[in-house]
Design a protein around this motif. Structure first.
Motif, mmCIF file in Angstrom:
data_model
loop_
_atom_site.group_PDB
_atom_site.id
_atom_site.type_symbol
_atom_site.label_atom_id
_atom_site.label_comp_id
_atom_site.label_asym_id
_atom_site.label_seq_id
_atom_site.Cartn_x
_atom_site.Cartn_y
_atom_site.Cartn_z
ATOM 1 N N ILE A 1 28.922 -9.819 -12.435
ATOM 2 C CA ILE A 1 28.901 -10.347 -11.067
ATOM 3 C C ILE A 1 30.159 -11.177 -10.840
ATOM 4 O O ILE A 1 30.430 -12.127 -11.582
ATOM 5 N N ILE A 2 30.927 -10.795 -9.827
ATOM 6 C CA ILE A 2 32.149 -11.521 -9.482
ATOM 7 C C ILE A 2 31.792 -12.686 -8.569
ATOM 8 O O ILE A 2 31.020 -12.534 -7.620
ATOM 9 N N SER A 3 32.356 -13.851 -8.859
ATOM 10 C CA SER A 3 32.104 -15.035 -8.032
ATOM 11 C C SER A 3 32.555 -14.794 -6.605
ATOM 12 O O SER A 3 33.632 -14.242 -6.363
ATOM 13 N N GLN A 4 31.717 -15.236 -5.666
ATOM 14 C CA GLN A 4 32.027 -15.052 -4.247
ATOM 15 C C GLN A 4 32.754 -16.255 -3.648
ATOM 16 O O GLN A 4 33.046 -16.264 -2.455
ATOM 17 N N LYS A 5 33.064 -17.240 -4.467
ATOM 18 C CA LYS A 5 33.749 -18.420 -3.950
ATOM 19 C C LYS A 5 35.193 -18.073 -3.586
ATOM 20 O O LYS A 5 35.862 -17.322 -4.307
ATOM 21 N N ASP A 6 35.659 -18.651 -2.480
ATOM 22 C CA ASP A 6 36.965 -18.288 -1.926
ATOM 23 C C ASP A 6 38.118 -18.561 -2.888
ATOM 24 O O ASP A 6 39.121 -17.842 -2.886
ATOM 25 N N ILE B 1 34.028 -14.388 -13.225
ATOM 26 C CA ILE B 1 33.086 -13.276 -13.317
ATOM 27 C C ILE B 1 32.061 -13.626 -14.391
ATOM 28 O O ILE B 1 32.385 -14.328 -15.355
ATOM 29 N N VAL B 2 30.823 -13.172 -14.235
ATOM 30 C CA VAL B 2 29.756 -13.586 -15.153
ATOM 31 C C VAL B 2 28.817 -12.418 -15.441
ATOM 32 O O VAL B 2 28.621 -11.528 -14.604
ATOM 33 N N LYS B 3 28.252 -12.427 -16.649
ATOM 34 C CA LYS B 3 27.257 -11.417 -17.063
ATOM 35 C C LYS B 3 26.042 -12.149 -17.609
ATOM 36 O O LYS B 3 26.131 -12.911 -18.577
ATOM 37 N N GLU B 4 24.894 -11.936 -16.959
ATOM 38 C CA GLU B 4 23.648 -12.529 -17.443
ATOM 39 C C GLU B 4 23.120 -11.724 -18.636
ATOM 40 O O GLU B 4 23.149 -10.489 -18.637
ATOM 41 N N LEU B 5 22.643 -12.429 -19.642
ATOM 42 C CA LEU B 5 22.067 -11.771 -20.805
ATOM 43 C C LEU B 5 20.618 -11.405 -20.522
ATOM 44 O O LEU B 5 19.915 -12.071 -19.750
ATOM 45 N N ASP B 6 20.165 -10.338 -21.170
ATOM 46 C CA ASP B 6 18.769 -9.928 -20.996
ATOM 47 C C ASP B 6 17.824 -10.992 -21.552
ATOM 48 O O ASP B 6 16.715 -11.180 -21.046
ATOM 49 N N GLN B 7 18.268 -11.672 -22.591
ATOM 50 C CA GLN B 7 17.447 -12.712 -23.212
ATOM 51 C C GLN B 7 18.369 -13.834 -23.714
ATOM 52 O O GLN B 7 19.436 -13.564 -24.270
ATOM 53 N N ALA B 8 17.949 -15.065 -23.481
ATOM 54 C CA ALA B 8 18.764 -16.208 -23.896
ATOM 55 C C ALA B 8 18.897 -16.238 -25.417
ATOM 56 O O ALA B 8 17.975 -15.859 -26.155
ATOM 57 N N VAL B 9 20.072 -16.684 -25.885
ATOM 58 C CA VAL B 9 20.363 -16.752 -27.313
ATOM 59 C C VAL B 9 20.177 -18.190 -27.785
ATOM 60 O O VAL B 9 20.813 -19.109 -27.262
ATOM 61 N N SER B 10 19.313 -18.379 -28.793
ATOM 62 C CA SER B 10 19.059 -19.709 -29.339
ATOM 63 C C SER B 10 19.915 -19.925 -30.585
ATOM 64 O O SER B 10 20.207 -18.994 -31.332
ATOM 65 N N PHE B 11 20.304 -21.187 -30.795
ATOM 66 C CA PHE B 11 21.082 -21.550 -31.977
ATOM 67 C C PHE B 11 20.201 -22.145 -33.077
ATOM 68 O O PHE B 11 20.707 -22.601 -34.092
ATOM 69 N N LYS B 12 18.897 -22.131 -32.878
ATOM 70 C CA LYS B 12 17.996 -22.817 -33.802
ATOM 71 C C LYS B 12 17.506 -21.931 -34.940
ATOM 72 O O LYS B 12 16.908 -22.419 -35.896
ATOM 73 N N ASP B 13 17.749 -20.635 -34.841
ATOM 74 C CA ASP B 13 17.151 -19.715 -35.812
ATOM 75 C C ASP B 13 18.086 -19.310 -36.939
ATOM 76 O O ASP B 13 17.675 -18.576 -37.835
ATOM 77 N N GLY B 14 19.347 -19.733 -36.909
ATOM 78 C CA GLY B 14 20.262 -19.335 -37.976
ATOM 79 C C GLY B 14 21.680 -19.193 -37.459
ATOM 80 O O GLY B 14 22.089 -19.833 -36.483
ATOM 81 N N THR B 15 22.441 -18.312 -38.105
ATOM 82 C CA THR B 15 23.836 -18.105 -37.747
ATOM 83 C C THR B 15 23.964 -17.409 -36.388
ATOM 84 O O THR B 15 23.200 -16.495 -36.074
ATOM 85 N N VAL B 16 24.944 -17.843 -35.611
ATOM 86 C CA VAL B 16 25.288 -17.170 -34.362
ATOM 87 C C VAL B 16 26.798 -16.922 -34.387
ATOM 88 O O VAL B 16 27.575 -17.835 -34.672
ATOM 89 N N VAL B 17 27.177 -15.668 -34.097
ATOM 90 C CA VAL B 17 28.586 -15.287 -34.113
ATOM 91 C C VAL B 17 29.018 -14.905 -32.698
ATOM 92 O O VAL B 17 28.380 -14.066 -32.054
ATOM 93 N N LEU B 18 30.096 -15.534 -32.224
ATOM 94 C CA LEU B 18 30.680 -15.228 -30.922
ATOM 95 C C LEU B 18 32.026 -14.569 -31.173
ATOM 96 O O LEU B 18 32.866 -15.110 -31.885
ATOM 97 N N GLN B 19 32.244 -13.398 -30.566
ATOM 98 C CA GLN B 19 33.475 -12.657 -30.839
ATOM 99 C C GLN B 19 33.899 -11.876 -29.608
ATOM 100 O O GLN B 19 33.066 -11.348 -28.868
#
Length: 575
Positions: free
Chosen positions: A50-55, A85-103
């Motif tokens: 979704i592209i931001s609609q702000k001027d 621009i933004v993309k909503e995830l199907d399900q939120a990602v929690s940091f409480k369950d273990g390793t999280v990798v962002l790439q």
């Protein structure tokens, strides 16, 4: 039969890598089920992003291929724009369950002079934001990626953390982050957040930074606030003395201390040097100067010859009225000050007392807000920034697999192409350098204001005659004019012999500097003189300080008008 053409090994290697990359890119989808989120941009993005609609966010996003590849990405297509621009995830990602990798991958196809190429990992919309209104204020948990402008050159890692005591969200910046690669190749950025509070920053799979979320040495400000803080209500007592030393109150100025004594006095012991010419002035009127023919006493005042140094003074120790020199006054002491002593009332530098910090808290690990969306919100002066292969995973092995199958094949092809170009540039380095240099020199040689000074040269035996329209030939300017004549030939010689390029550059630089100063300052000024020999009118020199030649003087009355600027005259005598 003609000789068979050999295919260069470099080209063969590139073709092999392209084939291998095509095969490996197909394997990326095999690991897609292992990822929490993966965006390859193989298909167009408007139905997912979704592209931001702000001027203010007027930058145009495009679905485009990476240069030299069939692989698509999300492209920043315009310079000097804001993008969101933004993309909503199907399900939120929690940091409480273990390793999280962002790439994710970026390719700065036109370089990066000033702008960002980072991602924002956004909190759920309950935090107060909407996708179509996504902007700089939209709340995020983590911001990660390249940013470069001016003195800023770093791979950001910033996280926002809620203080459990105050409820305030605080930004914590990674100290000494890695720098952004300064090329136009594809690069992959990885952040590995581990359950033991460790975070690793990788660039192209190589660890560039390791930090601990709870360490005050790794983040600014520290995640855990200090236990105590200065009391803002504490005030310094009025009688608090911070002076370590004070003037001695018992000291008295000595009776013989003269504060009015001058710093210098006349040296009474000095004697006038033998041979001093008291009656000779330091400057005299130039005996060879004469009043210009067009000087009007009524209009210009009484004419005064220009001054020159008195030649009689050159051999003498001095001229004019002799005066004794000054010397330092031995009695000078200056203003008296009492000496400093230790201050018996000194209490040190005051500071407010420490009190318990109401914002202090303790925790064993950060309490990150979950990630509900991925956004790109940047301002950049650069176009050609390509985002690709955005990944969120629970295992750094999965991220490594994606690097091997999506990023590495492209990078290898680009690297081989870069090496081939560098090798070609190296073999033709001097020729390429030479071509650029001489292209520039030919342009400079053809500058209009220089062409007006190019002479017509005729060579007969050993005599050289230089003719200039509306000007005259001066023997002391021969070198200047010949330098212009030989300029074109010098450039051509250097173009034919590349090994002479550096030496010729130096020679041409000297020529241009000489030409520049000759044009700007008009060469050496000639003193006003009366010509004693007859010369042809076309070869008469300039006369008077107004710099007008004979032709101009003949036409002076015709060209004068009420709008003409006043002529510069020699110094008039003061009445």
């Amino acid at each position: 039969m003609g000789e068979r053409k050999r295919v260069p090994l470099g080209i063969f290697a590139v073709l092999l890598l392209i084939s291998a990359s095509s095969f490996q890119l197909l394997r990326a989808s095999d690991d897609a089920d292992d990822a929490i989120f993966y965006e390859s941009f193989d298909e167009d993005f408007p139905d997912r992003w979704i592209i931001s609609q702000k001027d203010e966010y007027s930058g145009v996003w495009k679905h485009a291929k990476s240069e030299g590849h069939d692989d698509y990405g999300l492209l920043v297509s315009e310079k000097a724009r804001k993008y969101a621009i933004v993309k909503e995830l199907d399900q939120a990602v929690s940091f409480k369950d273990g390793t999280v990798v962002l790439q994710f991958e970026t390719r700065l196809q036109n370089g990066l002079e000033c702008g960002g190429a980072y991602l924002k990992y956004l909190r759920p919309q309950e935090a107060g934001w909407k996708p179509k209104e996504f902007d700089n204020e939209s709340p995020y948990s983590i911001m990660f990626g390249p940013d470069k402008c001016g003195s800023t050159n770093k791979v950001h890692f910033i996280f926002k953390h809620k203080n459990p005591k105050t409820g305030e969200y605080v930004e914590h910046h990674l100290k000494a982050p890695p720098s952004v690669p300064s090329d136009k190749l594809s690069h992959v950025y990885t952040a590995i957040l581990k359950p033991d509070n460790e975070v690793q920053i990788l660039v192209d799979g190589e660890q560039k930074k390791k930090a601990n979320f709870l360490s005050a040495d790794d983040f600014e400000p520290p995640l855990i606030p200090p236990k105590t803080i200065p009391d803002a209500d504490d005030k310094k007592p009025e009688d608090w003395d911070e002076r370590e030393k004070i003037p001695d109150p018992s000291a008295v100025k000595p009776d013989d201390w003269d504060e009015d004594a001058p710093l210098e006095i006349v040296d009474e012991e000095a004697e006038k040097p033998e041979g001093w010419l008291d009656d000779e002035p330091e400057e005299i009127d130039d005996p060879e100067a004469t009043k210009p023919e067009d000087w009007d006493d009524e209009e210009d005042g009484e004419w005064e010859a220009p001054k020159i140094e008195n030649p009689k003074c050159e051999a003498a120790p001095g001229c004019g009225e002799w005066k004794r020199p000054m010397k330092r006054n031995p009695a000078y002491k200056g203003k008296w000050h009492a000496p400093l002593i230790e201050n018996p009332a000194y209490k040190g530098i005051w500071k407010p007392r420490d009190i318990p910090n109401p914002a202090y808290f303790e925790l064993k690990k950060p309490d990150f807000e979950p990630i509900a969306a991925i956004g790109i919100e940047i301002w950049t002066m650069q176009d050609g920034i390509l985002f690709d292969n955005i990944l969120i995973a629970k295992d750094d092995k999965i991220a490594e697999s994606y690097r091997e199958t999506t990023w590495k094949p492209k990078f290898s092809v680009e690297k081989e192409k870069q090496k081939a170009e560098e090798a070609e540039a190296g073999s033709n380095g001097l020729a390429g350098f030479q071509k650029k240099v001489f292209d520039l020199l030919y342009k400079i040689a053809d500058i209009p204001f220089l062409s007006a000074y190019k002479p017509k040269i005729h060579v007969s035996n050993i005599q050289i005659f230089v003719f200039f329209p509306n000007s005259v030939f001066l023997e002391n300017d021969l070198q200047f004019y010949l330098s212009i004549f030989f300029l074109q030939d010098l450039i051509e010689k250097g173009e034919e012999q590349p090994n002479l390029t550096v030496g010729i550059l130096v020679a041409i630089l000297v020529v241009f500097v000489s030409i520049f100063f000759r044009i700007i300052f008009g060469g050496k000024k000639q003193p006003t003189k009366v010509e004693k020999t007859n010369v042809d009118s076309s070869a008469k020199n300039q006369s008077g300080e107004n710099g007008e030649n004979e032709e101009n003087k003949e036409n002076k009355e015709k060209e004068e008008s009420s709008s003409a600027p006043p002529r510069r005259r020699s110094t008039r005598r003061e009445n």
